[in-house]
Write a protein that holds these residues in place. Structure first.
Motif, PDB file in Angstrom:
ATOM      1  N   GLY A  15      23.250  36.923  40.268  1.00 20.19           N
ATOM      2  CA  GLY A  15      22.742  37.543  41.277  1.00 20.19           C
ATOM      3  C   GLY A  15      21.618  38.231  40.544  1.00 20.19           C
ATOM      4  O   GLY A  15      21.411  38.477  39.537  1.00 20.19           O
ATOM      5  N   GLY A  16      20.965  39.031  41.336  1.00 17.06           N
ATOM      6  CA  GLY A  16      19.644  39.901  40.791  1.00 17.06           C
ATOM      7  C   GLY A  16      20.331  41.301  40.348  1.00 17.06           C
ATOM      8  O   GLY A  16      21.269  41.210  40.280  1.00 17.06           O
ATOM      9  N   GLU A  17      19.397  42.118  40.093  1.00 21.09           N
ATOM     10  CA  GLU A  17      19.750  43.269  39.412  1.00 21.09           C
ATOM     11  C   GLU A  17      20.831  44.135  40.460  1.00 21.09           C
ATOM     12  O   GLU A  17      20.550  43.981  41.677  1.00 21.09           O
ATOM     13  N   GLY A  18      21.718  44.583  40.133  1.00 27.63           N
ATOM     14  CA  GLY A  18      22.564  45.755  40.771  1.00 27.63           C
ATOM     15  C   GLY A  18      23.117  44.914  42.011  1.00 27.63           C
ATOM     16  O   GLY A  18      23.733  45.234  42.957  1.00 27.63           O
ATOM     17  N   ALA A  19      23.420  43.653  41.817  1.00 32.91           N
ATOM     18  CA  ALA A  19      24.089  42.705  42.939  1.00 32.91           C
ATOM     19  C   ALA A  19      25.751  43.139  42.955  1.00 32.91           C
ATOM     20  O   ALA A  19      26.318  42.953  44.106  1.00 32.91           O
ATOM     21  N   GLY A  20      26.247  43.794  41.665  1.00 37.07           N
ATOM     22  CA  GLY A  20      27.727  44.110  41.881  1.00 37.07           C
ATOM     23  C   GLY A  20      28.465  43.027  41.149  1.00 37.07           C
ATOM     24  O   GLY A  20      29.689  42.881  41.318  1.00 37.07           O
ATOM     25  N   LYS A  21      27.893  42.497  39.910  1.00 37.21           N
ATOM     26  CA  LYS A  21      28.652  41.268  39.445  1.00 37.21           C
ATOM     27  C   LYS A  21      30.122  41.831  38.668  1.00 37.21           C
ATOM     28  O   LYS A  21      30.894  41.102  38.743  1.00 37.21           O
ATOM     29  N   THR A  22      29.848  43.169  38.211  1.00 40.24           N
ATOM     30  CA  THR A  22      30.829  43.571  37.310  1.00 40.24           C
ATOM     31  C   THR A  22      32.067  43.846  38.178  1.00 40.24           C
ATOM     32  O   THR A  22      33.251  43.284  37.720  1.00 40.24           O
ATOM     33  N   THR A  23      31.771  44.508  39.364  1.00 37.34           N
ATOM     34  CA  THR A  23      33.080  44.745  40.041  1.00 37.34           C
ATOM     35  C   THR A  23      33.892  43.480  40.427  1.00 37.34           C
ATOM     36  O   THR A  23      34.931  43.469  40.601  1.00 37.34           O
ATOM     37  N   VAL A  24      32.943  42.428  40.825  1.00 35.29           N
ATOM     38  CA  VAL A  24      33.682  41.266  41.450  1.00 35.29           C
ATOM     39  C   VAL A  24      34.359  40.581  40.206  1.00 35.29           C
ATOM     40  O   VAL A  24      35.244  39.900  40.343  1.00 35.29           O
ATOM     41  N   LEU A  25      33.527  40.597  39.055  1.00 36.54           N
ATOM     42  CA  LEU A  25      34.186  39.970  37.889  1.00 36.54           C
ATOM     43  C   LEU A  25      35.575  40.211  37.799  1.00 36.54           C
ATOM     44  O   LEU A  25      36.488  39.621  37.488  1.00 36.54           O
ATOM     45  N   ASN A  26      35.854  41.537  38.040  1.00 34.18           N
ATOM     46  CA  ASN A  26      37.218  42.276  37.605  1.00 34.18           C
ATOM     47  C   ASN A  26      38.187  41.725  38.743  1.00 34.18           C
ATOM     48  O   ASN A  26      38.969  41.333  38.354  1.00 34.18           O
ATOM     49  N   ALA A  27      37.643  41.829  40.091  1.00 37.64           N
ATOM     50  CA  ALA A  27      38.642  41.486  41.089  1.00 37.64           C
ATOM     51  C   ALA A  27      38.898  39.814  40.891  1.00 37.64           C
ATOM     52  O   ALA A  27      40.063  39.560  41.221  1.00 37.64           O
ATOM     53  N   LEU A  28      37.986  38.976  40.565  1.00 38.64           N
ATOM     54  CA  LEU A  28      38.382  37.476  40.409  1.00 38.64           C
ATOM     55  C   LEU A  28      39.219  37.455  39.232  1.00 38.64           C
ATOM     56  O   LEU A  28      40.331  36.655  39.394  1.00 38.64           O
ATOM     57  N   ARG A  29      39.018  38.164  38.067  1.00 37.26           N
ATOM     58  CA  ARG A  29      40.003  37.877  36.796  1.00 37.26           C
ATOM     59  C   ARG A  29      41.439  38.606  37.370  1.00 37.26           C
ATOM     60  O   ARG A  29      42.328  37.754  37.106  1.00 37.26           O
ATOM     61  N   ASP A  30      41.633  39.538  38.026  1.00 35.09           N
ATOM     62  CA  ASP A  30      42.963  39.965  38.631  1.00 35.09           C
ATOM     63  C   ASP A  30      43.478  38.663  39.475  1.00 35.09           C
ATOM     64  O   ASP A  30      44.666  38.512  39.298  1.00 35.09           O
ATOM     65  N   ALA A  31      42.655  38.372  40.237  1.00 32.45           N
ATOM     66  CA  ALA A  31      43.385  37.198  41.360  1.00 32.45           C
ATOM     67  C   ALA A  31      43.810  36.207  40.362  1.00 32.45           C
ATOM     68  O   ALA A  31      44.619  35.594  40.695  1.00 32.45           O
ATOM     69  N   LEU A  32      42.879  35.705  39.517  1.00 35.82           N
ATOM     70  CA  LEU A  32      43.386  34.514  38.718  1.00 35.82           C
ATOM     71  C   LEU A  32      44.570  34.744  37.813  1.00 35.82           C
ATOM     72  O   LEU A  32      45.568  33.946  37.968  1.00 35.82           O
TER      73      LEU A  32
END
Ligand code: T5A
Length: 214
Positions: A15-32
């Motif tokens: 994603g571009g700048e400020g897309a929110g990757k960090t928050t989503v990464l944490n949610a995906l990690r928790d789901a896995l």
């Protein structure tokens, strides 16, 4: 390496700048992890001590600005190290790897933004990287909104974040064109909603993907 192999347990966020990757990464990690899977989270440029040093060279605005070609080759130098030292060893022992940015960023930023030759980037991808993710989530948000969010952080902008809006419009267009060309691998998530909603949409796509590779 002269060809590309798809790694089903390798998932990337783009994603571009400020897309929110960090928050989503944490949610995906928790789901896995809730599915009982071992997960390694990492990022680009970076992900090993040497690659993190290259990241410093690339993003520190106080260095002499690299030419577009230097920027591209440093991104791939960091990636070559990252793939061999972090990503492949994790995949080979059966872990899942979640990575904040990967080769699609080079296509979008150095190809779309800097206008470098896409065929050359593809050649580097085949010869230097050799792998591609099974699933990529592209968090798509308008340039203005994304930059506003990124400005809201308390860190000063890095060298690439200082580029003009036009550069980021080209980056966004290049990302969307890649998603259109590879709709099975690269799923677009509308990232203009709240952080919670975006994370929930991303997790739903991940669950769908897990069912498809089970
Ligand atoms: N690069 C990288 C290349 O040019 N070529 C390459 O090959 C590679 C690998 C890397 C830089 O290098 C370039 C691209 C980048 O310019 P980075 O650290 O990945 O640097 O940089 P950014 O993508 O700029 O990181 P950001 O932190 O800006 O993006 P994120 O992670 O997508 O955003 P995040 O999660 O930190 O969120 C930013 C702010 O917005 C808020 C957050 O709380 C935070 O304050 N936010 C939201 N606010 C409202 N609604 C939402 N949905 C929100 N989501 C997040």
């Amino acid at each position: 390496m002269t060809s590309l192999s798809t790694q089903p347990h390798f998932i990337t966020l783009e994603g571009g700048e400020g897309a929110g990757k960090t928050t989503v990464l944490n949610a995906l990690r928790d789901a896995l992890q809730r599915n009982g899977l071992e997960v390694v989270t990492t990022r680009e440029p970076g992900g090993t001590p040497l690659a993190e040093q290259i990241r410093g060279l690339l993003l520190d605005p106080s260095h002499e600005p690299p030419s577009p070609e230097t920027e591209l080759l440093l991104m791939f130098a960091a990636r070559a190290q990252h793939v061999r030292e972090t990503i492949l060893p994790a995949l080979q022992r059966g872990a899942w790897v979640l990575c904040d940015r990967f080769t699609d960023s080079s296509y979008a930023y150095q190809g779309g933004g800097r206008r470098l030759d896409i065929a050359f980037i593809a050649e580097l991808e085949r010869r230097v990287v050799g792998i591609r993710p099974g699933l990529t989530l592209l968090l798509d948000v308008g340039v203005h909104k994304g930059r506003e969010r990124a400005r809201g952080r308390d860190t000063s902008p890095d060298r690439i974040e200082r580029e003009r809006d036009e550069f980021f419009e080209q980056v966004r267009a290049a990302y969307l064109a890649r998603a259109q060309a590879e709709p099975d691998r690269m799923r677009v998530v509308d990232a203009s909603a709240s952080a919670e909603e975006v994370a929930a949409r991303a997790v739903a796509l991940l669950q769908q993907y897990l069912r498809s590779v089970a």
